[in-house]
Write a protein that holds these residues in place. Sequence first.
Motif, PDB file in Angstrom:
ATOM      1  N   ALA A  11       0.790  -1.103   0.178  1.00 53.27           N
ATOM      2  CA  ALA A  11       0.450  -0.699   0.044  1.00 53.27           C
ATOM      3  C   ALA A  11       1.304   1.157   0.070  1.00 53.27           C
ATOM      4  N   ASN A  12       2.006   1.280   0.973  1.00 55.88           N
ATOM      5  CA  ASN A  12       3.055   2.476   0.849  1.00 55.88           C
ATOM      6  C   ASN A  12       3.801   2.612  -0.610  1.00 55.88           C
ATOM      7  N   ARG A  13       3.906   1.584  -1.301  1.00 55.72           N
ATOM      8  CA  ARG A  13       4.641   1.938  -2.330  1.00 55.72           C
ATOM      9  C   ARG A  13       3.720   2.178  -3.600  1.00 55.72           C
ATOM     10  N   CYS A  14       2.872   1.401  -3.187  1.00 60.58           N
ATOM     11  CA  CYS A  14       1.208   1.900  -4.453  1.00 60.58           C
ATOM     12  C   CYS A  14       1.141   3.897  -4.061  1.00 60.58           C
ATOM     13  N   CYS A  15       0.587   3.910  -2.973  1.00 62.61           N
ATOM     14  CA  CYS A  15       0.609   5.488  -2.669  1.00 62.61           C
ATOM     15  C   CYS A  15       1.930   6.172  -3.232  1.00 62.61           C
ATOM     16  N   ALA A  21       5.697  13.577  -4.951  1.00 57.18           N
ATOM     17  CA  ALA A  21       5.312  14.852  -4.486  1.00 57.18           C
ATOM     18  C   ALA A  21       5.748  15.036  -3.453  1.00 57.18           C
ATOM     19  N   MET A  22       6.340  16.004  -3.435  1.00 60.77           N
ATOM     20  CA  MET A  22       6.522  17.243  -2.062  1.00 60.77           C
ATOM     21  C   MET A  22       6.019  18.826  -1.722  1.00 60.77           C
ATOM     22  N   ILE A  23       5.041  18.815  -1.085  1.00 59.78           N
ATOM     23  CA  ILE A  23       4.226  19.711  -0.217  1.00 59.78           C
ATOM     24  C   ILE A  23       4.174  20.246   0.488  1.00 59.78           C
ATOM     25  N   PRO A 124      15.481  14.918   7.694  1.00 59.86           N
ATOM     26  CA  PRO A 124      14.665  14.629   7.244  1.00 59.86           C
ATOM     27  C   PRO A 124      13.109  14.830   8.114  1.00 59.86           C
ATOM     28  N   ALA A 125      11.939  15.026   7.585  1.00 59.71           N
ATOM     29  CA  ALA A 125      10.632  16.151   8.707  1.00 59.71           C
ATOM     30  C   ALA A 125       9.642  14.555   8.496  1.00 59.71           C
ATOM     31  N   PRO A 126      10.007  14.050  10.084  1.00 63.28           N
ATOM     32  CA  PRO A 126       8.663  12.970   9.993  1.00 63.28           C
ATOM     33  C   PRO A 126       8.146  13.333  10.411  1.00 63.28           C
ATOM     34  N   ALA A 127       6.398  12.968   9.483  1.00 65.41           N
ATOM     35  CA  ALA A 127       5.539  13.433  10.086  1.00 65.41           C
ATOM     36  C   ALA A 127       4.498  13.494  11.271  1.00 65.41           C
ATOM     37  N   ALA A 144       1.915  14.329   5.439  1.00 68.00           N
ATOM     38  CA  ALA A 144       1.943  12.935   5.275  1.00 68.00           C
ATOM     39  C   ALA A 144       2.254  12.880   3.735  1.00 68.00           C
ATOM     40  N   ASP A 145       1.921  14.271   3.910  1.00 68.26           N
ATOM     41  CA  ASP A 145       2.945  14.843   2.089  1.00 68.26           C
ATOM     42  C   ASP A 145       4.174  15.723   1.934  1.00 68.26           C
ATOM     43  N   GLY A 146       4.642  16.196   3.384  1.00 66.18           N
ATOM     44  CA  GLY A 146       5.129  16.893   3.044  1.00 66.18           C
ATOM     45  C   GLY A 146       6.009  17.841   4.688  1.00 66.18           C
ATOM     46  N   VAL A 147       6.157  18.951   3.959  1.00 65.47           N
ATOM     47  CA  VAL A 147       6.302  19.616   5.407  1.00 65.47           C
ATOM     48  C   VAL A 147       5.056  21.062   5.544  1.00 65.47           C
ATOM     49  N   LYS A 148       5.065  21.412   7.038  1.00 66.60           N
ATOM     50  CA  LYS A 148       3.836  22.625   6.906  1.00 66.60           C
ATOM     51  C   LYS A 148       5.109  23.104   7.711  1.00 66.60           C
ATOM     52  N   LEU A 149       5.398  25.012   6.857  1.00 65.22           N
ATOM     53  CA  LEU A 149       6.175  26.092   6.893  1.00 65.22           C
ATOM     54  C   LEU A 149       6.187  27.377   7.868  1.00 65.22           C
ATOM     55  N   LYS A 150       6.178  27.682   8.980  1.00 66.74           N
ATOM     56  CA  LYS A 150       5.720  28.931   9.450  1.00 66.74           C
ATOM     57  C   LYS A 150       7.088  30.054  10.152  1.00 66.74           C
ATOM     58  N   ILE A 151       6.190  30.706   8.970  1.00 67.79           N
ATOM     59  CA  ILE A 151       7.303  32.260   9.153  1.00 67.79           C
ATOM     60  C   ILE A 151       6.895  33.117   9.688  1.00 67.79           C
ATOM     61  N   PRO A 152       7.597  32.915  11.207  1.00 68.76           N
ATOM     62  CA  PRO A 152       7.974  34.584  11.905  1.00 68.76           C
ATOM     63  C   PRO A 152       7.249  35.650  11.919  1.00 68.76           C
ATOM     64  N   ALA A 153       6.813  36.490  12.513  1.00 69.76           N
ATOM     65  CA  ALA A 153       6.154  37.788  12.067  1.00 69.76           C
ATOM     66  C   ALA A 153       7.281  38.554  12.068  1.00 69.76           C
ATOM     67  N   VAL A 154       8.433  38.644  13.028  1.00 70.63           N
ATOM     68  CA  VAL A 154       9.718  39.205  12.651  1.00 70.63           C
ATOM     69  C   VAL A 154      10.922  38.407  12.277  1.00 70.63           C
ATOM     70  N   LEU A 155      11.227  38.963  11.062  1.00 65.69           N
ATOM     71  CA  LEU A 155      12.462  38.500  10.513  1.00 65.69           C
ATOM     72  C   LEU A 155      13.470  39.757  10.042  1.00 65.69           C
ATOM     73  N   ASN A 156      14.562  38.934  10.790  1.00 65.96           N
ATOM     74  CA  ASN A 156      15.985  40.093  10.611  1.00 65.96           C
ATOM     75  C   ASN A 156      16.117  40.161   9.109  1.00 65.96           C
TER      76      ASN A 156
END
Length: 269
Positions: A11-15, A21-23, A124-127, A144-156
């Motif tokens: 099942a994993n191989r078929c999925c 894809a990487m989201i 590596p980014a485990p779920a 499950a399909d990649g990562v969820k990235l959070k960019i903070p309000a204050v950046l250098n």
Amino acid sequence: QAIFMSRDQVANRCCWAKRAAMIVDIENESPHTFVLDGDWANWVTAGEVKGGKPPQIDANKSTRLEVTGSPVTGVHAVFWFIDNKDHNVYLSMALSRHIGGPSFCCFAGVPPANLKTESKKLQPAPAGQTIKASDNSCEWVGTADGVKLKIPAVLNSFIPVSPADYRAARAAGLGAEVGVGAPVAAEEAAAAAQFFTQTRPCDATDGLRRGLHTAGAGIASGLCTAVGAPFIGAKQEGALGFVKGVGVGVLGGAALAVGGVACGPAQIC
């Protein structure tokens, strides 16, 4: 010899074969809108970006970046974004996904010295696992399909090194600890190379200006090395030191001058 796989393995191989894809779901909490930093900033070695090119990452909004690939080659890409107003806040990311799962790294605000090098040592980014950037500028959670990235309000913001900064830094390092000999030329060349690679033009005009400055800085540093090394050598070791300094000055000066002239056109382009 027959090889058997469990139902879950099949099942994993078929999925994977279906989605390959990487989201990256991006939560941009900053006031900066990021755009691709030129056509060359889209470096995809395996797969292709959905929609043809990475989307604009709007301020205070959510954006999805998706790279699709084949089950054989997987996905591997590097993206370099910059804010669309002041052009001094960067968003740099590298991603990869194969059968083993997604891997990712990101830098927000100040860019890394070499993002392509960073892409060779992705984490590596485990779920479900939260990971912070190596410079603590942002964080992401594996999905499950990649990562969820959070960019903070204050950046250098990133302030490129100028020729004046380079000369001041080198002048501060010229003291008793700087000896006379072949290693000096190597140190000068390495420091110059680091300086040359840290300046990045924002547009064609800025590229022309920085290209001329880079070439000028290389020639000026070469002349300073050629003149200063014999003087320092004579002060430390007398006549013998002067002769050694001449040799070091010629080698180091030539390396810096040639490096500056060679890097100048690269900045202009």
